[in-house]
Scaffold this motif. Structure first.
Motif, PDB file in Angstrom:
ATOM      1  N   ASN A 280       0.918  -1.160   0.014  1.00 61.72           N
ATOM      2  CA  ASN A 280       0.074   0.104   0.149  1.00 61.72           C
ATOM      3  C   ASN A 280       0.778   1.269   0.175  1.00 61.72           C
ATOM      4  O   ASN A 280       0.554   2.274  -0.774  1.00 61.72           O
ATOM      5  CB  ASN A 280      -0.920  -0.011   1.255  1.00 61.72           C
ATOM      6  N   ASP A 281       1.815   1.202   0.952  1.00 67.40           N
ATOM      7  CA  ASP A 281       2.791   2.409   0.937  1.00 67.40           C
ATOM      8  C   ASP A 281       4.025   1.979   0.568  1.00 67.40           C
ATOM      9  O   ASP A 281       5.044   1.651   1.056  1.00 67.40           O
ATOM     10  CB  ASP A 281       2.786   2.659   2.432  1.00 67.40           C
ATOM     11  N   ASN A 282       4.651   2.324  -0.990  1.00 66.44           N
ATOM     12  CA  ASN A 282       3.528   3.131  -1.783  1.00 66.44           C
ATOM     13  C   ASN A 282       3.508   2.351  -3.270  1.00 66.44           C
ATOM     14  O   ASN A 282       3.532   2.727  -4.156  1.00 66.44           O
ATOM     15  CB  ASN A 282       3.990   4.401  -1.816  1.00 66.44           C
ATOM     16  N   GLY A 283       3.418   0.805  -2.981  1.00 67.29           N
ATOM     17  CA  GLY A 283       3.059   0.192  -4.132  1.00 67.29           C
ATOM     18  C   GLY A 283       1.926   0.522  -4.874  1.00 67.29           C
ATOM     19  O   GLY A 283       1.708   0.501  -5.958  1.00 67.29           O
ATOM     20  N   SER A 284       1.018   0.793  -4.134  1.00 68.81           N
ATOM     21  CA  SER A 284      -0.500   1.165  -4.801  1.00 68.81           C
ATOM     22  C   SER A 284      -0.322   2.544  -5.511  1.00 68.81           C
ATOM     23  O   SER A 284      -0.860   2.625  -6.437  1.00 68.81           O
ATOM     24  CB  SER A 284      -1.230   1.568  -3.428  1.00 68.81           C
ATOM     25  N   GLY A 285       0.430   3.631  -5.096  1.00 68.44           N
ATOM     26  CA  GLY A 285       0.457   4.802  -5.828  1.00 68.44           C
ATOM     27  C   GLY A 285       1.342   4.574  -7.179  1.00 68.44           C
ATOM     28  O   GLY A 285       1.077   5.118  -8.094  1.00 68.44           O
ATOM     29  N   SER A 286       2.331   3.612  -6.971  1.00 66.16           N
ATOM     30  CA  SER A 286       3.176   3.409  -7.987  1.00 66.16           C
ATOM     31  C   SER A 286       2.684   2.464  -9.228  1.00 66.16           C
ATOM     32  O   SER A 286       2.495   2.618 -10.161  1.00 66.16           O
ATOM     33  CB  SER A 286       4.597   2.560  -7.384  1.00 66.16           C
ATOM     34  N   GLY A 287       1.594   1.493  -8.775  1.00 64.10           N
ATOM     35  CA  GLY A 287       0.990   0.735  -9.410  1.00 64.10           C
ATOM     36  C   GLY A 287      -0.096   1.488 -10.327  1.00 64.10           C
ATOM     37  O   GLY A 287      -0.421   1.178 -11.530  1.00 64.10           O
ATOM     38  N   ASP A 333      10.859  25.803 -14.725  1.00 65.50           N
ATOM     39  CA  ASP A 333       9.762  26.857 -15.030  1.00 65.50           C
ATOM     40  C   ASP A 333       8.975  26.190 -16.154  1.00 65.50           C
ATOM     41  O   ASP A 333       7.861  26.636 -16.415  1.00 65.50           O
ATOM     42  CB  ASP A 333      10.291  28.111 -15.730  1.00 65.50           C
ATOM     43  N   LYS A 334       9.270  25.015 -16.723  1.00 64.28           N
ATOM     44  CA  LYS A 334       8.575  24.475 -17.844  1.00 64.28           C
ATOM     45  C   LYS A 334       7.453  23.492 -17.129  1.00 64.28           C
ATOM     46  O   LYS A 334       6.563  22.936 -17.915  1.00 64.28           O
ATOM     47  CB  LYS A 334       9.336  23.556 -18.835  1.00 64.28           C
ATOM     48  N   ILE A 335       7.462  23.145 -15.601  1.00 69.57           N
ATOM     49  CA  ILE A 335       6.639  22.262 -15.039  1.00 69.57           C
ATOM     50  C   ILE A 335       5.347  23.039 -14.650  1.00 69.57           C
ATOM     51  O   ILE A 335       5.384  23.985 -13.950  1.00 69.57           O
ATOM     52  CB  ILE A 335       7.073  21.785 -13.984  1.00 69.57           C
ATOM     53  N   ALA A 336       4.219  22.824 -15.465  1.00 71.57           N
ATOM     54  CA  ALA A 336       2.955  23.242 -15.086  1.00 71.57           C
ATOM     55  C   ALA A 336       2.318  23.008 -13.650  1.00 71.57           C
ATOM     56  O   ALA A 336       1.643  23.779 -13.021  1.00 71.57           O
ATOM     57  CB  ALA A 336       2.008  22.871 -16.369  1.00 71.57           C
ATOM     58  N   LEU A 337       2.674  21.627 -13.402  1.00 72.98           N
ATOM     59  CA  LEU A 337       1.948  21.218 -12.082  1.00 72.98           C
ATOM     60  C   LEU A 337       2.624  19.850 -11.807  1.00 72.98           C
ATOM     61  O   LEU A 337       3.278  19.231 -12.798  1.00 72.98           O
ATOM     62  CB  LEU A 337       0.443  20.925 -12.143  1.00 72.98           C
ATOM     63  N   TYR A 338       2.464  19.639 -10.535  1.00 71.94           N
ATOM     64  CA  TYR A 338       2.882  18.179 -10.186  1.00 71.94           C
ATOM     65  C   TYR A 338       1.732  17.547  -9.241  1.00 71.94           C
ATOM     66  O   TYR A 338       1.248  18.215  -8.371  1.00 71.94           O
ATOM     67  CB  TYR A 338       4.176  18.367  -9.148  1.00 71.94           C
ATOM     68  N   LEU A 339       1.584  16.221  -9.537  1.00 73.76           N
ATOM     69  CA  LEU A 339       0.441  15.479  -8.780  1.00 73.76           C
ATOM     70  C   LEU A 339       1.158  14.472  -8.363  1.00 73.76           C
ATOM     71  O   LEU A 339       1.943  13.647  -8.805  1.00 73.76           O
ATOM     72  CB  LEU A 339      -0.528  14.752 -10.024  1.00 73.76           C
ATOM     73  N   ASN A 340       0.830  14.174  -6.933  1.00 75.19           N
ATOM     74  CA  ASN A 340       1.403  13.004  -6.234  1.00 75.19           C
ATOM     75  C   ASN A 340       0.474  12.166  -5.707  1.00 75.19           C
ATOM     76  O   ASN A 340      -0.642  12.256  -5.230  1.00 75.19           O
ATOM     77  CB  ASN A 340       1.919  14.031  -4.960  1.00 75.19           C
ATOM     78  N   PHE A 341       0.868  10.584  -5.825  1.00 80.01           N
ATOM     79  CA  PHE A 341      -0.007   9.637  -5.216  1.00 80.01           C
ATOM     80  C   PHE A 341       0.721   8.699  -4.398  1.00 80.01           C
ATOM     81  O   PHE A 341       1.280   7.826  -4.794  1.00 80.01           O
ATOM     82  CB  PHE A 341      -0.664   9.045  -6.612  1.00 80.01           C
ATOM     83  N   ASP A 342       0.086   8.923  -3.178  1.00 72.58           N
ATOM     84  CA  ASP A 342       1.155   8.211  -2.045  1.00 72.58           C
ATOM     85  C   ASP A 342      -0.053   7.522  -1.261  1.00 72.58           C
ATOM     86  O   ASP A 342      -0.647   8.214  -0.323  1.00 72.58           O
ATOM     87  CB  ASP A 342       1.827   9.415  -1.285  1.00 72.58           C
ATOM     88  N   MET A 343      -0.080   6.351  -1.412  1.00 76.97           N
ATOM     89  CA  MET A 343      -1.125   5.582  -0.574  1.00 76.97           C
ATOM     90  C   MET A 343      -2.418   5.825  -1.196  1.00 76.97           C
ATOM     91  O   MET A 343      -3.081   6.662  -0.827  1.00 76.97           O
ATOM     92  CB  MET A 343      -0.850   5.592   0.925  1.00 76.97           C
ATOM     93  N   CYS A 445      -1.653  -1.749   8.731  1.00 77.94           N
ATOM     94  CA  CYS A 445      -0.268  -2.200   8.667  1.00 77.94           C
ATOM     95  C   CYS A 445       0.788  -1.481   8.188  1.00 77.94           C
ATOM     96  O   CYS A 445       1.681  -1.568   7.372  1.00 77.94           O
ATOM     97  CB  CYS A 445      -0.479  -3.498   7.440  1.00 77.94           C
ATOM     98  N   TYR A 446       0.309  -0.059   8.248  1.00 80.04           N
ATOM     99  CA  TYR A 446       1.028   1.062   7.659  1.00 80.04           C
ATOM    100  C   TYR A 446       2.590   0.754   8.515  1.00 80.04           C
ATOM    101  O   TYR A 446       2.767   0.481   9.498  1.00 80.04           O
ATOM    102  CB  TYR A 446       0.687   2.410   8.539  1.00 80.04           C
ATOM    103  N   HIS A 447       3.718   0.847   7.811  1.00 77.46           N
ATOM    104  CA  HIS A 447       5.002   0.697   7.948  1.00 77.46           C
ATOM    105  C   HIS A 447       5.219  -0.573   8.624  1.00 77.46           C
ATOM    106  O   HIS A 447       6.050  -0.773   9.591  1.00 77.46           O
ATOM    107  CB  HIS A 447       5.491   1.956   8.744  1.00 77.46           C
ATOM    108  N   GLN A 448       4.450  -1.763   8.279  1.00 75.32           N
ATOM    109  CA  GLN A 448       4.794  -3.015   8.926  1.00 75.32           C
ATOM    110  C   GLN A 448       5.308  -4.301   7.872  1.00 75.32           C
ATOM    111  O   GLN A 448       4.959  -3.963   6.629  1.00 75.32           O
ATOM    112  CB  GLN A 448       3.570  -3.369   9.864  1.00 75.32           C
ATOM    113  N   ALA A 449       5.493  -5.275   8.689  1.00 76.32           N
ATOM    114  CA  ALA A 449       5.824  -6.415   7.479  1.00 76.32           C
ATOM    115  C   ALA A 449       4.453  -6.907   6.983  1.00 76.32           C
ATOM    116  O   ALA A 449       4.288  -7.531   6.038  1.00 76.32           O
ATOM    117  CB  ALA A 449       6.320  -7.705   8.339  1.00 76.32           C
ATOM    118  N   CYS A 450       3.173  -6.433   7.442  1.00 75.02           N
ATOM    119  CA  CYS A 450       2.264  -7.044   6.940  1.00 75.02           C
ATOM    120  C   CYS A 450       1.359  -6.111   5.840  1.00 75.02           C
ATOM    121  O   CYS A 450       0.315  -6.196   5.112  1.00 75.02           O
ATOM    122  CB  CYS A 450       0.800  -7.128   8.156  1.00 75.02           C
ATOM    123  N   ASP A 451       2.250  -4.920   5.468  1.00 77.57           N
ATOM    124  CA  ASP A 451       1.615  -4.307   4.432  1.00 77.57           C
ATOM    125  C   ASP A 451       2.154  -5.084   2.949  1.00 77.57           C
ATOM    126  O   ASP A 451       3.115  -4.748   2.273  1.00 77.57           O
ATOM    127  CB  ASP A 451       2.430  -3.028   4.306  1.00 77.57           C
TER     128      ASP A 451
END
Length: 511
Positions: A280-287, A333-343, A445-451
Motif C-alpha cells: 500500500n505504501d507505496n506500491g499502490s501509488g506506483s501501481g 519553469d516548464k513544469i505546469a504542475l505536479y500530481l502526487n499519489f502516495d497510498m 499495517c502502515y510501515h509494517q511487515a503485513c503491508d
C-alpha cells in the motif's frame, strides 16, 4: 475467440473516436468528465484503467519483495529490482525513460526491535522503531522528563532521568530533538507516545547519527506506562539497525508527444520502509501510475507528460528533493504542475484530496502554503468525485510526501494529489460517509511487515486509479484551469466536520 480485456482497451484508445472495432461507443455523460478539452480522452482512459491492471503491478512488487529479503527499501536489492520492473513496463508502453542516481543516508533494520515491560506485569509491548534510531539493548527504570512532558530541550531533563528509559510525549519539536536532548542528559533510551489516537511511526531524521535508541507507542499505552512510573516501572528496549551511505535512483518516464515547454508531472514513491514490502505504501501509488501510463500510451497529449517514481522517499523525500535541487530554473519553469499519489489503496480508506487552497487546514495547523493553482487541482479532484457520486474530503497540505519539494518556497510549482489514509484512526463521521470501520486505522499495517498484497482495498484502488487517470489526462490536454479562482472547499467536498487524513508520520520532524 473472445478478445482479451487488454486488447479491447488498446483498440478503444487507438480509435480515439466513438467507433471502436465496429462497435458504437456512446459518448460519456458530461457530468462524468467535467467537460472541456481532454474530457473525452479522460473517459477513454478511465474505461481502460482497471483495478486488475493496478493489482497486476502490485503482485509483481510483492514477488520482488518476497525474493529480496521482504522489503523494497531504497538501496536494497528489492528496490533495485522494483526500478528494473517499472522501467520495463514504461519502456514497453513507449515512454522515454531515464534514471537519476543519488547518494543518501540509508536506514536498515537488521533484526526486529523489542519493547518489553520487565516489571510490573512483564510482557512485550506494541511499538514501532523510529527511523534512524541507533542500536541498543537497554533494561532500565522508566522515567518522565523532569521539566515538561515533550522533552525538547536540556532543561526538560534532570538527574532523575540519568540512566533511565524516558517516556516522552509527541509534540512541540522534532523527534530527533527529543532524542538528542535525552541522550545529552544521560538517558539510556526514549519511548515516545502519541498525542492522538493511532500508532506512532516517526523518524529521527536522516542526519541523526547518535547511537541512541528510540521507539514510538500509542497514546493509550503511553498514558498507562506514565501512570506506572511512580510505583516503579522497568522497561527493556532493544534495537539493531544499520545507518550509512547508499546509492539509489529515481526513475523518470516522458511521453514522446506534447509541448515540452508545458510539462505535466505525476509521481509516486517506489520505495518501501525496511520493515516490509510496502504494497500500500507505496506500491499502490506506483501501481496506479504504471497502469495509467500504460493506458495513455496511444494518446497524443498536447502537453508533455512526465511520470516520476521516486527513490528514498521514506528517508525524508530524498529522491524528489534531489530532483528539484538539480533541475535548472529554466526546466523548473516548464513544469505546469505536479500530481502526487502516495497510498491510494488503504484497506479502511477515505477519499482524501490534498488541501491545496488551505481552506480546511490553514498554514500553521500542520499545513504548508499551496502555490497558486494548487487549489484548482484540489477542485478538479473534488469535482471529479462528485461527478461519480462519491464523497471526498481534505487532508492537510503538509508537504510530507514527494510534492513537498515542488511547493517549497522559491520553487512554487502548483501541486496536488490523493491519499487514502495511513496510521490515524477513522472517525465515526468518516465511517458514516465512506464506510469501513470507525476506531480502526485507515491502514492497520502502515510501515509494517503485513503491508502485503493482502493489505489493499480493491475498491479503493478502482476508484482512486480512475481519479488519477482523470487528472493526468485532463491536464495532459489542457492546463488552463490552473488559473481558475477558488474560494474555500470545492463544491464536491463532503468531508465530515473535522475531517482530514492522517499525516505521514514517517516524515514528521515537527511533531
Amino acid at each position: 475467440m473472445a478478445q482479451s480485456s487488454r486488447t479491447w482497451r488498446r483498440r478503444l484508445l487507438a480509435a480515439g473516436t466513438a467507433v471502436v472495432v465496429g462497435v458504437v461507443v456512446a459518448a460519456p455523460p458530461a457530468q462524468a468528465t467535467g467537460g472541456g478539452s481532454g474530457a473525452f480522452q479522460s473517459w477513454l482512459v478511465r474505461k481502460a484503467v482497471t483495478a486488475n491492471g493496478v493489482l497486476h503491478h502490485l503482485k509483481e512488487l510483492q514477488k520482488i519483495s518476497d525474493r529480496n529479503g521482504g522489503n523494497r527499501a531504497s538501496g536494497s536489492p528489492g528496490y533495485n529490482k522494483s526500478v528494473d520492473y517499472a522501467e520495463k513496463v514504461l519502456r514497453k508502453a513507449g515512454y522515454r525513460t531515464s534514471r537519476q542516481a543519488f547518494d543518501f543516508q540509508t536506514f536498515l533494520i537488521n533484526t526486529p526491535s523489542e519493547l518489553d515491560r520487565v516489571a510490573p506485569a512483564p510482557g512485550a509491548l506494541e511499538h514501532r522503531i523510529m527511523s534512524y534510531s541507533g542500536s541498543a539493548d537497554v533494561t532500565a527504570p522508566a522515567s518522565v522528563p523532569m521539566g515538561d512532558q515533550f522533552g525538547c530541550t536540556a532543561a526538560a531533563f534532570g538527574p532523575a532521568n540519568v540512566g533511565t528509559i524516558v517516556l516522552i510525549s509527541r509534540g512541540t519539536c522534532p523527534f530527533g530533538d527529543k532524542a538528542l536532548a535525552a541522550a545529552a542528559a544521560g538517558a539510556a533510551a526514549i519511548v515516545v507516545y502519541n498525542n492522538t489516537t493511532g500508532a506512532l511511526a516517526g523518524t529521527l531524521g536522516n542526519t541523526f547519527t547518535a547511537d541512541f535508541a528510540a521507539v514510538g507507542i500509542t497514546q493509550a499505552l503511553g498514558q498507562e506506562l506514565v501512570a506506572q512510573v511512580p510505583g516503579g516501572l522497568t522497561l527493556r528496549v532493544r534495537t539493531d539497525t544499520f545507518r550509512g551511505m547508499a546509492t539509489t535512483e529515481n526513475l523518470l518516464a516522458e511521453s514522446r508527444w506534447g509541448n515540452p515547454n508545458n510539462v505535466v508531472m505525476a509521481g509516486a514513491h517506489l520505495d518501501s520502509v525496511p520493515e516490509g514490502p510496502g504494497i500500500n505504501d507505496n506500491g499502490s501509488g506506483s501501481g496506479a501510475i504504471l497502469e495509467v501510463a500504460e493506458q495513455m500510451r496511444l494518446l497524443h497529449p498536447k502537453n508533455k507528460v512526465r511520470f516520476a517514481l521516486w527513490g528514498a522517499e521514506e528517508s525524508n523525500l530524498v529522491g524528489s528533493t534531489y530532483y528539484i535541487a538539480n533541475l535548472p530554473q529554466a526546466e523548473r519553469d516548464k513544469i505546469a504542475l505536479y500530481l502526487n499519489f502516495d497510498m491510494v489503496g488503504s484497506p479502511n480508506y477515505v477519499r482524501f484530496v490534498y488541501d491545496g487552497d488551505n481552506s480546511a487546514f490553514p498554514p500553521g495547523t500542520g499545513s504548508a502554503v499551496g502555490p497558486p493553482g494548487s487549489g484548482a487541482i484540489e477542485a478538479l479532484f473534488h469535482d471529479y468525485f462528485e461527478s461519480q457520486g462519491l464523497a471526498s474530503a481534505e487532508t492537510p497540505f503538509s508537504g510530507r510526501s514527494d510534492y513537498g519539494p515542488f511547493i517549497a518556497a522559491g520553487v512554487d510549482i502548483p501541486s496536488g494529489g490523493l491519499f487514502t489514509g495511513a496510521e490515524l484512526v477513522k472517525t465515526e463521521a468518516e465511517a458514516a460517509v465512506y464506510g469501513g470501520t470507525a476506531g480502526v486505522a485507515y491502514d492497520v499495517c502502515y510501515h509494517q511487515a503485513c503491508d502485503t498484497i493482502n493489505n489493499v482495498s480493491r475498491k479503493a484502488i478502482d476508484e482512486m486509479s480512475d481519479a488519477v487517470a482523470h487528472a493526468v489526462v485532463t491536464y495532459a490536454f489542457d492546463t488552463r484551469s490552473l488559473g481558475a479562482p477558488t474560494n474555500g472547499p470545492a463544491s464536491g467536498s463532503t468531508a465530515p466536520a473535522g475531517g482530514g487524513g492522517g499525516l505521514h508520520d514517517d516524515h514528521e520532524y515537527a511533531s
